[in-house]
Design a protein around this motif. Structure first.
Motif, PDB file in Angstrom:
ATOM      1  N   TYR A  92     -18.579 -50.318 -20.739  1.00 18.01           N
ATOM      2  CA  TYR A  92     -17.778 -49.094 -20.755  1.00 18.01           C
ATOM      3  C   TYR A  92     -18.514 -47.934 -21.416  1.00 18.01           C
ATOM      4  O   TYR A  92     -18.082 -46.790 -21.325  1.00 18.01           O
ATOM      5  CB  TYR A  92     -16.458 -49.329 -21.492  1.00 18.01           C
ATOM      6  N   GLY A  93     -19.586 -48.260 -22.133  1.00 22.63           N
ATOM      7  CA  GLY A  93     -20.324 -47.224 -22.836  1.00 22.63           C
ATOM      8  C   GLY A  93     -19.693 -46.799 -24.140  1.00 22.63           C
ATOM      9  O   GLY A  93     -20.102 -45.805 -24.745  1.00 22.63           O
ATOM     10  N   GLU A  94     -18.691 -47.533 -24.595  1.00 20.37           N
ATOM     11  CA  GLU A  94     -18.007 -47.212 -25.843  1.00 20.37           C
ATOM     12  C   GLU A  94     -17.185 -48.414 -26.290  1.00 20.37           C
ATOM     13  O   GLU A  94     -17.005 -49.378 -25.543  1.00 20.37           O
ATOM     14  CB  GLU A  94     -17.079 -46.013 -25.647  1.00 20.37           C
ATOM     15  N   ALA A  95     -16.705 -48.361 -27.514  1.00 16.54           N
ATOM     16  CA  ALA A  95     -15.866 -49.442 -28.032  1.00 16.54           C
ATOM     17  C   ALA A  95     -14.545 -49.492 -27.273  1.00 16.54           C
ATOM     18  O   ALA A  95     -14.065 -48.484 -26.751  1.00 16.54           O
ATOM     19  CB  ALA A  95     -15.600 -49.234 -29.520  1.00 16.54           C
ATOM     20  N   THR A  96     -13.947 -50.695 -27.229  1.00 17.20           N
ATOM     21  CA  THR A  96     -12.645 -50.865 -26.595  1.00 17.20           C
ATOM     22  C   THR A  96     -11.910 -52.003 -27.290  1.00 17.20           C
ATOM     23  O   THR A  96     -12.419 -52.577 -28.265  1.00 17.20           O
ATOM     24  CB  THR A  96     -12.798 -51.126 -25.085  1.00 17.20           C
ATOM     25  N   VAL A  97     -10.722 -52.336 -26.824  1.00 14.63           N
ATOM     26  CA  VAL A  97      -9.947 -53.421 -27.438  1.00 14.63           C
ATOM     27  C   VAL A  97     -10.548 -54.773 -27.056  1.00 14.63           C
ATOM     28  O   VAL A  97     -11.240 -54.895 -26.041  1.00 14.63           O
ATOM     29  CB  VAL A  97      -8.465 -53.363 -27.010  1.00 14.63           C
ATOM     30  N   ASP A  98     -10.270 -55.794 -27.871  1.00 11.86           N
ATOM     31  CA  ASP A  98     -10.755 -57.126 -27.544  1.00 11.86           C
ATOM     32  C   ASP A  98      -9.793 -57.823 -26.588  1.00 11.86           C
ATOM     33  O   ASP A  98      -8.786 -57.249 -26.156  1.00 11.86           O
ATOM     34  CB  ASP A  98     -10.981 -57.960 -28.815  1.00 11.86           C
ATOM     35  N   ALA A  99     -10.110 -59.077 -26.242  1.00 13.85           N
ATOM     36  CA  ALA A  99      -9.323 -59.800 -25.235  1.00 13.85           C
ATOM     37  C   ALA A  99      -7.886 -60.017 -25.692  1.00 13.85           C
ATOM     38  O   ALA A  99      -6.943 -59.883 -24.898  1.00 13.85           O
ATOM     39  CB  ALA A  99      -9.994 -61.137 -24.921  1.00 13.85           C
ATOM     40  N   ILE A 100      -7.687 -60.353 -26.968  1.00  7.43           N
ATOM     41  CA  ILE A 100      -6.329 -60.581 -27.465  1.00  7.43           C
ATOM     42  C   ILE A 100      -5.530 -59.279 -27.434  1.00  7.43           C
ATOM     43  O   ILE A 100      -4.363 -59.247 -27.024  1.00  7.43           O
ATOM     44  CB  ILE A 100      -6.359 -61.174 -28.884  1.00  7.43           C
ATOM     45  N   GLY A 101      -6.156 -58.207 -27.850  1.00  9.21           N
ATOM     46  CA  GLY A 101      -5.479 -56.919 -27.808  1.00  9.21           C
ATOM     47  C   GLY A 101      -5.095 -56.518 -26.400  1.00  9.21           C
ATOM     48  O   GLY A 101      -4.016 -55.952 -26.168  1.00  9.21           O
TER      49      GLY A 101
END
Length: 231
Positions: A92-101
């Motif tokens: 994505y080129g940036e941070a994102t939520v993890d699988a659980i989120g």
């Protein structure tokens, strides 16, 4: 079936269990063998999906919510709790939520569409983490990927108890005191207690169940083979 057995035994944790079992026959001395037997047995049991589901059951006391039921209709808003972050998010080129989120967000979006209630998110960042906060990542996914509006963002909390205290203040500003609380099924008992202690009236809305319920598919051979996700 043979392929499934071999794959299970020759990849972790199955291969580790086999190595511990082999060591049991190679080690001399009663104490050494006892320790190996305990370690191999515990690892084997904790790696079985059938045992994993059984151990998770006491942590998931709340049944799935009926979005059209009376409890859901009495709520004033939906609050979804954050989990963790995928710090790199290279694709994505940036941070994102993890699988659980993401599991929690998907269900929260489903509930929002089913009920029409305003949706709030809660989750900050740890001192060693860079901005943005987890709640801001959550809001981004809800708005831009799931097409769901976000009514409010609580981005300062660092644990479940702060989720409760800070979310209570955010919701109170909008006259909200009764919520559908979305989190992983195993996390909801603690989260519900925290929210109620903070003064909110909570309708648990669990997602991502890890245990089994009566009427689900019966156990199969795969449920008795070591599995990393079960562990």
């Amino acid at each position: 079936m043979l392929y499934a057995i071999l794959k299970s035994l020759l990849t972790p944790p199955g291969i580790l269990i086999l190595l511990l079992a082999a060591a049991f026959f190679l080690v001399r001395g009663v104490l050494g063998r006892m320790l190996l037997l305990v370690a191999a047995s515990a690892l084997a049991l904790m790696s079985l999906p059938a045992v994993s589901a059984l151990l998770m059951a006491p942590l998931e006391p709340y049944a799935a919510l009926d979005p059209a039921g009376p409890a859901a209709r009495q709520a004033q808003a939906i609050l979804v709790l954050g989990a963790g972050r995928n710090t790199h998010g290279r694709e994505y080129g940036e941070a994102t939520v993890d699988a659980i989120g993401l599991q929690r967000l998907r269900y929260a979006a489903f509930l929002q569409r089913a009920t029409g209630l305003p949706l709030y998110v809660s989750g900050g960042r740890l001192p060693n983490e860079k901005p943005p906060a987890v709640a801001e990542l959550m809001a981004n996914v809800l708005r831009n990927e799931l097409g769901v509006p976000v009514a409010g963002v609580e981005a300062e909390s660092r644990d479940t108890w702060e989720n409760a205290a800070f979310s209570r203040a955010m919701l109170a500003r909008n006259g909200i005191s009764r919520i559908l609380l979305v989190s992983s099924a195993w996390h909801l008992p603690r989260a519900t207690e925290a929210m109620e202690r903070a003064g909110l009236s909570v309708v648990p809305a669990p997602t991502a169940f890890a245990s089994r319920t009566e009427g689900e598919e019966p156990l199969t051979l795969g449920d008795w083979l070591p599995s990393a996700p079960a562990f």
